[in-house]
Scaffold this motif. Structure first.
Motif, mmCIF file in Angstrom:
data_model
loop_
_atom_site.group_PDB
_atom_site.id
_atom_site.type_symbol
_atom_site.label_atom_id
_atom_site.label_comp_id
_atom_site.label_asym_id
_atom_site.label_seq_id
_atom_site.Cartn_x
_atom_site.Cartn_y
_atom_site.Cartn_z
ATOM 1 N N ILE A 86 0.823 -1.216 0.000
ATOM 2 C CA ILE A 86 0.000 0.000 0.000
ATOM 3 C C ILE A 86 0.860 1.272 0.000
ATOM 4 C CG2 ILE A 86 -0.169 -0.083 2.533
ATOM 5 C CD1 ILE A 86 -3.012 1.088 2.251
ATOM 6 N N LEU A 87 0.369 2.283 -0.736
ATOM 7 C CA LEU A 87 1.007 3.609 -0.738
ATOM 8 C C LEU A 87 -0.018 4.639 -0.268
ATOM 9 C CD1 LEU A 87 2.863 3.302 -4.150
ATOM 10 C CD2 LEU A 87 3.944 3.501 -1.901
ATOM 11 N N PRO A 88 0.436 5.779 0.271
ATOM 12 C CA PRO A 88 -0.527 6.791 0.733
ATOM 13 C C PRO A 88 -1.370 7.317 -0.435
ATOM 14 C CG PRO A 88 1.692 7.264 1.543
ATOM 15 C CD PRO A 88 1.830 6.175 0.539
ATOM 16 N N ALA A 89 -2.677 7.468 -0.212
ATOM 17 C CA ALA A 89 -3.581 7.907 -1.277
ATOM 18 C C ALA A 89 -3.131 9.247 -1.863
ATOM 19 C CB ALA A 89 -5.003 8.002 -0.730
ATOM 20 N N GLU A 90 -2.666 10.160 -1.004
ATOM 21 C CA GLU A 90 -2.285 11.486 -1.513
ATOM 22 C C GLU A 90 -1.037 11.404 -2.408
ATOM 23 O OE1 GLU A 90 -1.708 12.766 2.735
ATOM 24 O OE2 GLU A 90 -0.039 13.902 1.871
ATOM 25 N N ASN A 123 2.833 2.159 13.943
ATOM 26 C CA ASN A 123 3.051 0.750 13.597
ATOM 27 C C ASN A 123 2.929 -0.150 14.822
ATOM 28 O OD1 ASN A 123 3.391 1.258 10.865
ATOM 29 N ND2 ASN A 123 5.612 1.489 11.018
ATOM 30 N N GLN A 124 3.374 0.356 15.969
ATOM 31 C CA GLN A 124 3.246 -0.397 17.217
ATOM 32 C C GLN A 124 1.761 -0.605 17.562
ATOM 33 O OE1 GLN A 124 6.057 -0.943 19.867
ATOM 34 N NE2 GLN A 124 4.487 -2.417 20.478
ATOM 35 N N GLN A 125 0.970 0.449 17.408
ATOM 36 C CA GLN A 125 -0.468 0.335 17.694
ATOM 37 C C GLN A 125 -1.148 -0.666 16.776
ATOM 38 O OE1 GLN A 125 -2.741 4.061 18.046
ATOM 39 N NE2 GLN A 125 -0.803 5.114 18.301
ATOM 40 N N LYS A 126 -0.766 -0.628 15.493
ATOM 41 C CA LYS A 126 -1.363 -1.557 14.524
ATOM 42 C C LYS A 126 -1.003 -2.995 14.886
ATOM 43 C CE LYS A 126 0.378 0.655 10.885
ATOM 44 N NZ LYS A 126 0.742 0.953 9.478
ATOM 45 N N GLY A 157 -2.208 -20.226 5.390
ATOM 46 C CA GLY A 157 -3.008 -19.394 6.282
ATOM 47 C C GLY A 157 -3.073 -17.954 5.807
ATOM 48 N N TYR A 158 -2.788 -17.038 6.750
ATOM 49 C CA TYR A 158 -2.987 -15.620 6.467
ATOM 50 C C TYR A 158 -1.764 -14.796 6.822
ATOM 51 C CZ TYR A 158 -7.588 -17.390 5.858
ATOM 52 O OH TYR A 158 -8.627 -18.138 5.384
ATOM 53 N N ARG A 159 -1.608 -13.699 6.104
ATOM 54 C CA ARG A 159 -0.531 -12.747 6.405
ATOM 55 C C ARG A 159 -1.080 -11.351 6.181
ATOM 56 N NH1 ARG A 159 4.925 -12.528 2.815
ATOM 57 N NH2 ARG A 159 3.340 -12.937 1.237
ATOM 58 N N ALA A 160 -1.123 -10.573 7.251
ATOM 59 C CA ALA A 160 -1.568 -9.185 7.141
ATOM 60 C C ALA A 160 -0.324 -8.306 7.185
ATOM 61 C CB ALA A 160 -2.499 -8.841 8.305
ATOM 62 N N SER A 161 -0.052 -7.601 6.100
ATOM 63 C CA SER A 161 1.109 -6.713 6.080
ATOM 64 C C SER A 161 0.679 -5.316 6.482
ATOM 65 C CB SER A 161 1.752 -6.731 4.695
ATOM 66 O OG SER A 161 2.234 -8.037 4.431
ATOM 67 N N LEU A 162 1.403 -4.775 7.450
ATOM 68 C CA LEU A 162 0.988 -3.500 8.088
ATOM 69 C C LEU A 162 1.954 -2.379 7.718
ATOM 70 C CD1 LEU A 162 0.416 -4.872 11.744
ATOM 71 C CD2 LEU A 162 -1.132 -5.065 9.782
ATOM 72 N N TYR A 163 2.276 -2.255 6.451
ATOM 73 C CA TYR A 163 3.262 -1.261 6.034
ATOM 74 C C TYR A 163 2.821 0.152 6.422
ATOM 75 C CZ TYR A 163 5.241 -5.165 3.413
ATOM 76 O OH TYR A 163 5.789 -6.376 3.082
ATOM 77 N N ASN A 164 3.797 1.066 6.365
ATOM 78 C CA ASN A 164 3.590 2.429 6.881
ATOM 79 C C ASN A 164 2.289 3.086 6.428
ATOM 80 O OD1 ASN A 164 6.017 2.249 8.171
ATOM 81 N ND2 ASN A 164 7.127 3.665 6.816
ATOM 82 N N ALA A 165 1.926 2.903 5.159
ATOM 83 C CA ALA A 165 0.776 3.639 4.621
ATOM 84 C C ALA A 165 -0.557 3.028 5.033
ATOM 85 C CB ALA A 165 0.871 3.720 3.093
ATOM 86 N N LEU A 166 -0.525 1.856 5.690
ATOM 87 C CA LEU A 166 -1.787 1.240 6.122
ATOM 88 C C LEU A 166 -2.311 1.941 7.367
ATOM 89 C CD1 LEU A 166 -3.601 -1.448 5.520
ATOM 90 C CD2 LEU A 166 -2.623 -2.161 7.713
ATOM 91 N N PRO A 167 -3.533 2.482 7.319
ATOM 92 C CA PRO A 167 -4.060 3.173 8.500
ATOM 93 C C PRO A 167 -4.500 2.189 9.589
ATOM 94 C CG PRO A 167 -5.642 3.292 6.688
ATOM 95 C CD PRO A 167 -4.435 2.560 6.170
ATOM 96 N N LEU A 168 -4.489 2.659 10.826
ATOM 97 C CA LEU A 168 -4.953 1.858 11.970
ATOM 98 C C LEU A 168 -6.389 1.381 11.738
ATOM 99 C CD1 LEU A 168 -4.508 0.797 14.867
ATOM 100 C CD2 LEU A 168 -5.167 3.060 15.722
ATOM 101 N N GLU A 169 -7.172 2.227 11.086
ATOM 102 C CA GLU A 169 -8.573 1.903 10.812
ATOM 103 C C GLU A 169 -8.701 0.563 10.071
ATOM 104 O OE1 GLU A 169 -10.134 4.431 7.773
ATOM 105 O OE2 GLU A 169 -11.904 3.137 7.578
#
Ligand SMILES: *Cc1c(COP(=O)(O)O)cnc(C)c1O
Length: 357
Positions: free
Chosen positions: A13-17, A264-267, A328-340
């Protein structure tokens, strides 16, 4: 456009802006009435892009003039060969830590260039942990490590105190957390995980580490040639570098490394807490080595996977199927991924448990 929660492992993912600004530059770059894609890489406007893309790396890493930053083609995979080619002396030895598929590929290339020793490995447990407490040979030319193992979901929480030059493949966690970049002689990262789009690879190297191999160097594989050419010895991948520059600018503008590390820690906390709490899932790695970037988890009853797949697809989640080596599953939480987006996934896991437990 429907909002999709993009957990893709790479390209990620990249930031939308950033995507918006990049798409505009494809049509009309800086009011030149020309596309960024159809101007000379030696034009003033593009030189500014390259300068900024290079200096932002130094700024975010807090390093000075001892290091040089390059953007090269060929992916992180070409660096598997360029690193030993530029750092391993003809009669020298290179030391490697094997923490997964990517490290193994780096080792394979180094063995072709010269003597290569694997000094630690987690292959005995299918790369589900990060080896610790190994001895680093003081006479080796360098030690190569992989900071984050994208496929298995493990991450080095601290780096070895190395008496020899330290080289790190940071492809999948670069600029996700604070590191002492000055401790490294060379850091490289394929941009497409956490820095930008595919097509360019960032290499940051200490100048004094170069020129010592005794090898007659091929120009395109010689870091010194690229440094001398200002990372434009040949035509660089202009668009990927531009988008990388915008992404680093976005990171800086929002608060830099301390901001993103906290987010990233929160995510990571949100999803690991749910994996540990939820009776339908379990994690796949040693808890102390859990990656904050790539979160791997398995279903306790794998036969329910098709049901879970329906749940997350319904919630507009994308890209969480695991790598074929882990399943199984892998969720990648790269910088541009929002906590939401992480919260949406956690809610889906809760709802799934409610229905099927
Ligand atoms: C994806 C990845 C690579 C390979 O990158 P390419 O740019 O496809 O060559 C290497 N190392 C790590 C840690 C990766 O995640």
């Amino acid at each position: 456009m429907t909002k999709v929660h993009n957990f893709s492992a790479g390209p990620g993912i990249l930031p939308a802006e950033v995507l918006k600004e990049a798409s505009e530059a494809c049509i009309n770059f800086e009011n030149l009435n020309l596309s960024l894609l159809e101007i000379s890489h030696r034009s003033k406007n593009y030189e500014k892009v390259m300068d900024e893309a290079r200096s932002l790396v130094k700024e975010l890493f807090e390093v000075g003039d001892a290091h040089e930053v390059l953007y090269l083609g060929g992916g992180a995979s070409l660096q598997f060969a360029m690193v030993p080619y530029n750092l391993l002396r003809e009669n020298g030895t290179a030391a490697y830590v094997n923490t997964g598929v990517w490290a193994s590929k780096a080792i394979k290339e180094a063995k072709i260039i010269g003597t290569t020793k694997v000094i630690a490995s987690s292959e005995d447990k299918k790369f589900t942990y990060v080896p610790k407490g190994y001895e680093i040979p003081a006479d080796a030319d360098y030690l190569h490590i992989t900071s984050n193992n994208t496929i298995y979901g493990t991450q080095m929480k601290s780096f070895p105190k190395s008496p020899i030059p330290l080289v790190c493949d940071m492809s999948s966690d670069i600029f996700s957390r604070k590191v002492n970049a000055k401790d490294f002689d060379l850091i490289y990262a394929g941009a497409q995980k956490n820095m930008g789009p595919a097509g360019s690879t960032m290499v940051m190297v200490k100048k004094e580490a170069l020129g010592k191999t005794g090898r007659n160097m091929l120009s395109m594989l010689d870091y010194q040639v690229h440094i001398k050419g200002g990372s434009m010895y040949n035509t660089p991948p202009v668009f990927p570098i531009y988008v990388t520059m915008l992404t680093l600018k976005w990171l800086k503008k929002n608060g830099g490394i301390s901001w993103i590390e906290n987010l990233n820690q929160q995510k990571a906390d949100a999803i690991y807490n749910e994996i540990d709490r939820n009776s339908m899932f379990h994690g796949t790695t040693a808890i102390e080595d859990r990656s904050f970037m790539n979160v791997c988890f398995l279903m306790n009853k794998p036969e329910l996977e098709p049901e879970f797949d329906k749940f997350w697809k319904e919630a507009n989640i994308s890209g969480i199927r695991g790598h074929r080596d882990v399943g199984g599953y892998r969720a990648s939480l790269y910088n541009a991924l929002p906590l939401e987006s992480v919260n949406v996934l956690v809610e889906v896991m809760k709802a799934f448990e409610k229905k099927f437990a």
